[in-house]
Design an enzyme around this catalytic site. Sequence first.
Site, PDB file in Angstrom:
ATOM      1  N   ASN A 150     -39.159  22.579 -40.064  1.00  0.00           N
ATOM      2  CA  ASN A 150     -40.382  23.295 -40.480  1.00  0.00           C
ATOM      3  C   ASN A 150     -41.639  22.837 -39.749  1.00  0.00           C
ATOM      4  O   ASN A 150     -42.521  23.650 -39.455  1.00  0.00           O
ATOM      5  CB  ASN A 150     -40.553  23.239 -42.003  1.00  0.00           C
ATOM      6  CG  ASN A 150     -40.784  21.850 -42.524  1.00  0.00           C
ATOM      7  OD1 ASN A 150     -40.227  20.877 -41.995  1.00  0.00           O
ATOM      8  ND2 ASN A 150     -41.595  21.722 -43.537  1.00  0.00           N
ATOM      9  N   GLU A 248     -37.002  11.744 -47.487  1.00  0.00           N
ATOM     10  CA  GLU A 248     -38.102  12.673 -47.839  1.00  0.00           C
ATOM     11  C   GLU A 248     -37.462  14.040 -48.009  1.00  0.00           C
ATOM     12  O   GLU A 248     -37.035  14.652 -47.031  1.00  0.00           O
ATOM     13  CB  GLU A 248     -39.142  12.708 -46.712  1.00  0.00           C
ATOM     14  CG  GLU A 248     -39.812  11.375 -46.428  1.00  0.00           C
ATOM     15  CD  GLU A 248     -40.644  10.865 -47.582  1.00  0.00           C
ATOM     16  OE1 GLU A 248     -41.080  11.687 -48.415  1.00  0.00           O
ATOM     17  OE2 GLU A 248     -40.827   9.652 -47.684  1.00  0.00           O
ATOM     18  N   CYS A 282     -42.861  21.618 -47.156  1.00  0.00           N
ATOM     19  CA  CYS A 282     -42.309  21.004 -48.373  1.00  0.00           C
ATOM     20  C   CYS A 282     -43.379  20.822 -49.439  1.00  0.00           C
ATOM     21  O   CYS A 282     -43.065  20.683 -50.617  1.00  0.00           O
ATOM     22  CB  CYS A 282     -41.686  19.661 -48.016  1.00  0.00           C
ATOM     23  SG  CYS A 282     -42.828  18.594 -47.127  1.00  0.00           S
ATOM     24  N   GLU A 461     -43.419   6.971 -46.904  1.00  0.00           N
ATOM     25  CA  GLU A 461     -43.842   6.851 -45.510  1.00  0.00           C
ATOM     26  C   GLU A 461     -45.358   6.679 -45.503  1.00  0.00           C
ATOM     27  O   GLU A 461     -45.996   6.670 -46.551  1.00  0.00           O
ATOM     28  CB  GLU A 461     -43.446   8.119 -44.754  1.00  0.00           C
ATOM     29  CG  GLU A 461     -41.949   8.358 -44.713  1.00  0.00           C
ATOM     30  CD  GLU A 461     -41.553   9.569 -43.875  1.00  0.00           C
ATOM     31  OE1 GLU A 461     -42.131  10.652 -44.073  1.00  0.00           O
ATOM     32  OE2 GLU A 461     -40.671   9.422 -43.015  1.00  0.00           O
TER      33      GLU A 461
END
Length: 480
Positions: A150, A248, A282, A461
């Site tokens: 994405n 993630e 996301c 992260e």
Amino acid sequence: MKNILNYINGQLIEAKSSKWLDNFNPSTGEVYSKITDSDETDLELAYQAANKAFPIWSKTSKEKRSEIMLKISSLIDENLDSLALAESVDNGKPVKLAKTVDIPRAASNMRFFATGILHYSSESQQYNDTAINYTLRKPLGAVGCISPWNLPLYLFTWKIAPALATGNTVIAKPSEITPMTAYLFSEICIKAGLPKGVLNIVHGLGHKVGAAMSKHPGIKAISFTGGTTTGETIARTAAPMFKKLSLELGGKNPNIIFADCNFEKALKTTLLSSFANQGQICLCGSRIFVEKPIYEKFKTAFVEATNKLIVGDPNNSDSNLGAIVSKDHLNKILSYVSLAKEEGGNVLTGGNQLFLNGVNANGYFMEPTIIEGLKFNCRTNQEEIFGPVVTIMPFETEDEVLKYANSTVYGLSSTVWTESTSKAQRFAQELEAGIVWINCWLVRDLRTPFGGVKNSGVGREGGFNAFNFFTEPTNVCLKL
Ligand code: NAD
């Protein structure tokens, strides 16, 4: 036609299989390049190169590592136009989005971690007059990074930059759906003088290259961004091997709009948080909850604004939305619109594939879609769709909307619109999400912890969190 090769031990090479995968341009539906189809043999070559480069790269001064990474960052900046075009052709996103978001962010990822490493220090604790403890932070070795389609170069660099800065060597796998900018990035690394074997990029299918990476006994850690089911598959293989894992994963994020919000700002940002990148972020707010007193007004204004969005050729600077990334993904999104109807949803606008003319006649376009009338706990409101489809629902009380917001298995991000600081604070405390945006969306400070709770992931992260992930602490206790 530019064929995509692996970058192993400093060389651009074909996979040993000599097989190729098709690479599609989603805005035309045509194959426009070929991807080398790697498997565990190529992965092993990459591992050998990374493992060999590790002793030298990990002992290279952080100033030198930083200098090379800054050079890579500058080369990304210098190639902004061509990289943005390549990202758009590969992914379907508007060129102007790639030019203002994806590629500049890839450059700043490299720059941020290249300079961050110069400020990274470890802790020390004095224990009365008895001893002093200090922590050594050591790189892990050869590590694996797996990224999705994405935000291709954006998320690819977000992973490899902290790994390289801390002295690890990397084996990276971009998505086979959008591999082009990772390939162009390998050319940039060569130009920047990155020593051979420090970064190795292996192209190909997830169940071959990604799976081989997860189960490789020499690869010390996997940093993965992608779907929750894939994350689960990776964890099932890598966790029993005690590899470090950063996952993630997916999201189904609530966007909560209270009656006391700044209406215009909430409306304008909701348009973006619903449909930017064709809703394939996301962090998109795919479930919109609006407080009853402003529900009808917000709904009407939102539908009106959505109807003005232009879905078109990604090359056209007027296009707000480009193409969906693949035919399969478009079909998946459309199947969720059918499901929503079966579940009693009323499509307020959109809901259909869009057929454009000319070069885009066979492209994968879709109307931005708003659905109302669904229960908070139906499948449409619980499962990740990952496209330009949002649902809108009214609510009356804080408790009610909190229940709706926290009802999914996901917990990545959330947005709250209110002018009441105390209400915003209460929600920040109660929402089950790794990120809470108050009166904004996608405002990113790269130092902050980034990640999700529940099925949206494990680990964080961003900033020093990423450096901590890619290093192993050793506590040294020195008797005074
Ligand atoms: P995906 O899980 O299908 O693929 C992601 C990567 O994993 C690709 O490189 C793929 O080749 C690889 N892969 C596939 N099967 C594998 C396996 N068995 N072993 C190892 N690797 C494998 O995800 P996608 O469709 O590319 O991306 C969309 C998903 O990513 C959505 O769910 C979205 O929410 C999520 N995402 C999350 C974040 C975040 O920061 N949390 C960011 C972007 C996207």
